[in-house]
Design an enzyme around this catalytic site. Sequence first.
Site, PDB file in Angstrom:
ATOM      1  N   ASP A 141       4.948   0.315  12.595  1.00 30.86           N
ATOM      2  CA  ASP A 141       4.118   0.213  11.396  1.00 30.86           C
ATOM      3  C   ASP A 141       2.654   1.103  11.583  1.00 30.86           C
ATOM      4  O   ASP A 141       1.873   1.024  10.756  1.00 30.86           O
ATOM      5  CB  ASP A 141       3.616  -1.378  11.666  1.00 30.86           C
ATOM      6  CG  ASP A 141       2.877  -1.754  10.540  1.00 30.86           C
ATOM      7  OD1 ASP A 141       3.136  -1.467   9.264  1.00 30.86           O
ATOM      8  OD2 ASP A 141       1.767  -2.429  10.770  1.00 30.86           O
ATOM      9  N   LYS A 174      -9.607   8.007   4.989  1.00 31.59           N
ATOM     10  CA  LYS A 174     -10.792   7.336   5.378  1.00 31.59           C
ATOM     11  C   LYS A 174     -11.893   8.200   5.790  1.00 31.59           C
ATOM     12  O   LYS A 174     -11.652   9.362   6.197  1.00 31.59           O
ATOM     13  CB  LYS A 174     -10.626   6.216   6.751  1.00 31.59           C
ATOM     14  CG  LYS A 174      -9.628   5.020   6.241  1.00 31.59           C
ATOM     15  CD  LYS A 174      -9.640   4.249   7.584  1.00 31.59           C
ATOM     16  CE  LYS A 174      -8.200   3.149   7.427  1.00 31.59           C
ATOM     17  NZ  LYS A 174      -9.139   1.793   6.604  1.00 31.59           N
ATOM     18  N   HIS A 234      -0.596   5.983  11.711  1.00 31.72           N
ATOM     19  CA  HIS A 234      -2.061   6.058  11.453  1.00 31.72           C
ATOM     20  C   HIS A 234      -2.535   6.507  13.159  1.00 31.72           C
ATOM     21  O   HIS A 234      -3.279   7.057  12.996  1.00 31.72           O
ATOM     22  CB  HIS A 234      -2.209   4.574  11.279  1.00 31.72           C
ATOM     23  CG  HIS A 234      -1.990   3.844  10.110  1.00 31.72           C
ATOM     24  ND1 HIS A 234      -1.618   4.585   9.130  1.00 31.72           N
ATOM     25  CD2 HIS A 234      -1.789   2.469   9.710  1.00 31.72           C
ATOM     26  CE1 HIS A 234      -1.221   3.796   8.023  1.00 31.72           C
ATOM     27  NE2 HIS A 234      -1.371   2.644   8.539  1.00 31.72           N
ATOM     28  N   ARG A 238       9.920  -3.227 -13.493  1.00 32.84           N
ATOM     29  CA  ARG A 238      11.143  -3.802 -13.916  1.00 32.84           C
ATOM     30  C   ARG A 238      10.726  -4.999 -15.047  1.00 32.84           C
ATOM     31  O   ARG A 238      11.359  -5.340 -15.835  1.00 32.84           O
ATOM     32  CB  ARG A 238      11.951  -4.628 -12.984  1.00 32.84           C
ATOM     33  CG  ARG A 238      13.499  -4.011 -13.125  1.00 32.84           C
ATOM     34  CD  ARG A 238      14.600  -4.426 -12.140  1.00 32.84           C
ATOM     35  NE  ARG A 238      13.754  -5.533 -11.060  1.00 32.84           N
ATOM     36  CZ  ARG A 238      14.208  -5.582  -9.943  1.00 32.84           C
ATOM     37  NH1 ARG A 238      15.535  -5.173  -9.637  1.00 32.84           N
ATOM     38  NH2 ARG A 238      13.969  -6.635  -9.369  1.00 32.84           N
ATOM     39  N   HIS A 263      -2.694   6.203   4.721  1.00 30.26           N
ATOM     40  CA  HIS A 263      -4.171   5.953   4.185  1.00 30.26           C
ATOM     41  C   HIS A 263      -5.315   6.163   4.912  1.00 30.26           C
ATOM     42  O   HIS A 263      -6.375   6.328   4.801  1.00 30.26           O
ATOM     43  CB  HIS A 263      -4.038   4.713   3.419  1.00 30.26           C
ATOM     44  CG  HIS A 263      -4.456   3.504   4.248  1.00 30.26           C
ATOM     45  ND1 HIS A 263      -3.318   2.805   4.854  1.00 30.26           N
ATOM     46  CD2 HIS A 263      -5.396   2.802   4.663  1.00 30.26           C
ATOM     47  CE1 HIS A 263      -3.824   1.769   5.596  1.00 30.26           C
ATOM     48  NE2 HIS A 263      -5.060   1.901   5.583  1.00 30.26           N
TER      49      HIS A 263
HETATM   50  C1  BG6 Z   1      -0.999  -0.596   7.336  1.00 29.16           C
HETATM   51  C2  BG6 Z   1      -0.072  -1.588   7.972  1.00 29.16           C
HETATM   52  O1  BG6 Z   1      -0.357   0.575   6.976  1.00 29.16           O
HETATM   53  O2  BG6 Z   1      -2.223  -0.419   7.775  1.00 29.16           O
HETATM   54  C3  BG6 Z   1      -0.775  -2.903   8.187  1.00 29.16           C
HETATM   55  O3  BG6 Z   1       1.220  -1.729   7.472  1.00 29.16           O
HETATM   56  C4  BG6 Z   1      -2.136  -2.758   8.794  1.00 29.16           C
HETATM   57  O4  BG6 Z   1       0.106  -3.499   9.074  1.00 29.16           O
HETATM   58  C5  BG6 Z   1      -2.977  -1.599   7.887  1.00 29.16           C
HETATM   59  O5  BG6 Z   1      -2.821  -3.986   8.584  1.00 29.16           O
HETATM   60  C6  BG6 Z   1      -4.415  -1.445   8.462  1.00 29.16           C
HETATM   61  O6  BG6 Z   1      -5.201  -0.694   7.394  1.00 29.16           O
HETATM   62  P1  BG6 Z   1      -6.646  -0.838   7.564  1.00 29.16           P
HETATM   63  O7  BG6 Z   1      -7.324   0.251   6.550  1.00 29.16           O
HETATM   64  O8  BG6 Z   1      -6.850  -2.184   7.138  1.00 29.16           O
HETATM   65  O9  BG6 Z   1      -7.025  -0.375   8.809  1.00 29.16           O
END
Ligand code: BG6
Length: 488
Positions: free
Chosen positions: A237, A184, A242, A51, A180
């Site tokens: 979260d 890794k 994860h 924006r 993500h």
């Molecule tokens: C994120 C979370 O998806 O992953 C965070 O929202 C967390 O709270 C993070 O700290 C951890 O990622 P990494 O790659 O640092 O282990």
Amino acid sequence: MVSRVIPVEPFDLVIFGATGDLARRKILPGLYRRFCAGQMPEGARIIGAARSDLDDAAFRELVREAIAEFGNGAPCETQTLDGFLEALSYVTVDARGEGGWQALKDALRPDEAVVRAFYFSVGPGLFGDLAERLHAHGLARDTSRVVVEKPFGRDLASAKALNAELAKHFNEEQIYRIDHYLGKETVQNLMAVRFGNVLFEPLWNSQYIDHIQITVSETVSVEGRGAYYDKSGAMRDMVQNHLMQLLCLIAMEPPSRFNPDAVRDEKLKVIRALAPVETHHIVRGQYEAEGDTGSYRDHAEDPRSTTESFVALRTQIENWRWAGTPFYLRTGKRLRARMSEITVVFKPTRHSIFDIGEGEDVHSNMLHIRLQPNEGMTMDVTIKEPGPGGMRLITVPLDMTFAQALGPEAEEVPDAYERLIMDVIRGNQTLFMRGDEVEAAWAWTDPVIEGWKTRGDVPKPYEPGTAGPEDALMLMHRDGRRWREIRK
Ligand code: BG6
């Protein structure tokens, strides 16, 4: 060993939310590192869209600063930063209005051979608007890809709604949902180790494995992101995504091929086979203050917040392979050390031919898969204590730290975002979550969170720098087991 960098196809990558935190911290510095590694082809273009009223020069300056701050000193020997910045341009776009869409269309190349991808680095509330306008203004083609970030919803209903909004304009093969953790290096190594070796698979079941534990421990607090985090908590979260992905990769059946749907079909089966978590098998915690660093409630800005910054739980996978083997999951903020590790604890030998004497430190085989930091694996094996004194046994770690085995190359592996963005351009969805997978994960998570709400559950306080609340240790002790120590 020489690492192979295969350049991807020429692409136009539009990043919505290009001036935001994630773009500045991860996406743009990550693309720069791929540029330095020679993976971005000549014909690559990155178009920032947001924006803010910027021109190309101002956007490039913003990216230059982001790279200086978050680029981890990317080693760019032959290519210069200016070369990378030349591939960047910027368009002011209003996600909820009509402004800027024609200019964005003009910035895209009509050539079908140029891969077209749209990265929604914005809150999920905008996914539907963006999808709609991309379609209405004729920017999206049948081959275009969209990348969406977590959080993908906050419960099953909202995840379904998001999937439906995206599905109006894109088919599943075009949607790349990022977790993500899947990008890794060691997470992918989990699959390589399990399915590329004959050694583990025959033992990989409840007959030989006593239990599996997964720990993702962080030292950071939620300071600065309290507004987001307080509506989320550790369960939403971290666990729903994860830890769930790690659980899937460790527990899934071998897919018939290493291709996106074969892998994701198997992961989905694991999630669907998860037993509901029983109330006495879950512990929530909230960190307290320490010195002049605030408590969770200070950071969340709600002095009465009951959101958890820590969760430990025990679950079961109800299938033939895993019936009887508990899985323990644990994650939290402000803990003793940053450590992500999976430990597979094998059962003792069926019959011991040795007399274990007092003071002999012998335990069952354990495989420790360390995701971060110091990626690698160790296997605890029993051997004879060297030297005279008869047959005395000890357990020692067989160390396979990847940095040692692979040398400097282990340090050059692309970070999760770099790899995942390149996979989007290559059109490989293996490391992205499918819509049904995300929904199944929420279907398992929702009753846990609902249960807390209905019972008015209050998280247990824990001291920063520890392994979380005492009750989390008890969760294991009650079963005659022990968590792996949290250490660097
Ligand atoms: C994120 C979370 O998806 O992953 C965070 O929202 C967390 O709270 C993070 O700290 C951890 O990622 P990494 O790659 O640092 O282990």
